[in-house]
Design an enzyme around this catalytic site. Structure first.
Site: not given
Length: 255
Positions: A90, A226
């Site tokens: 990320s 995620h």
């Protein structure tokens, strides 16, 4: 170096190094413990950003270049010693790419492999259309964090912990939102790039990472949202993949 790098398992005789960059709001502990999961030929460095952990009294980074400059100023002599790879998830994927790109441009040095996870390529139009989450109210921000997952519910319900955690995460989000990278006219890296992502996460423009390198490019989707990489089975797959590529680099290095 200890100020910026966390290394649980110091292995000065290792043949290669893995440098890991934290996700937004993250510390260095998660990746530092990876040092215990790799064999003795790999030394794991985990980047420690200002404003957290032992650097809690320092102001947060203002932009991605500040992070890049600090990491390179500390690691450059080490990176010249032996093969190395970068991994980032990320926010960490963007900081590790920015570091790799700067190393190549300014020092003619690059990782033997770049592993990125959980985000669109820096120049992707998908990044330009995403909302600025750092501007959300604390209440809205917590709702978003709950939806994304990865943070234990007991932490999100603890107001004192949230007061400490939110400023760190929002500061990192501001760095991400300020980071603008133009579409490259040509490849900026020559090393292979591997993208990992969670199958249930918000879709990311992973294909755009291919524009950044002339090296081999692969995508591997794993089950989960995620923070899919926190699942032990996914973590094992990632570590095995990194190990495989490091072993190849080690053989080339020892020739």
């Amino acid at each position: 170096m200890e100020k910026v790098i966390n290394c649980f398992c110091k292995r000065p005789d290792a043949v290669a190094r893995l440098v890991c960059f934290p996700w937004a709001g993250g510390g260095s502990i998660y990746y530092a413990r990876w040092g215990q999961l790799f064999n003795s030929s790999v030394e794991v460095y985990s980047v420690k950003l200002p404003g957290r952990e032992t650097r809690v009294q320092e102001p947060f980074a203002e932009d991605i270049q500040q992070i890049v400059d600090e990491v390179i100023s500390v690691l450059l002599p080490k990176l010249k010693e032996k093969p190395f790879v970068f991994f980032g998830h990320s926010f960490g994927a963007l900081t590790c790419f920015a570091t790799a790109e700067h190393l190549k441009k300014k020092h003619g040095l690059e990782p033997v492999h770049l592993f990125v996870s959980g985000t669109s390529a820096p120049h992707s139009k998908a990044r330009q259309t995403s909302m600025k989450r750092s501007e959300l109210s604390d209440e809205e921000f917590l709702k978003w964090m709950t939806a994304v997952g990865g943070t234990p519910s007991e932490i999100l319900k603890n107001t004192e912990v949230v007061k400490l955690f939110l400023p760190v995460l929002k500061a990192d989000m501001r760095v991400v939102e300020k980071y603008s990278y133009p579409a490259p006219e040509s490849n900026v890296l020559t090393c292979p790039v591997t993208c990992f992502d969670g199958k249930e996460d918000t879709p990311h423009d992973l294909e755009a990472w291919k524009d950044l390198t002339s090296g081999e490019f692969t995508i591997q989707m794993l089950p989960g949202a995620h923070f899919y990489l926190k699942d032990p089975s996914n973590e094992t797959i990632i570590i095995d993949n990194i190990t495989k590529h490091l072993e190849t680099a080690e053989m080339d290095y020892l020739k």
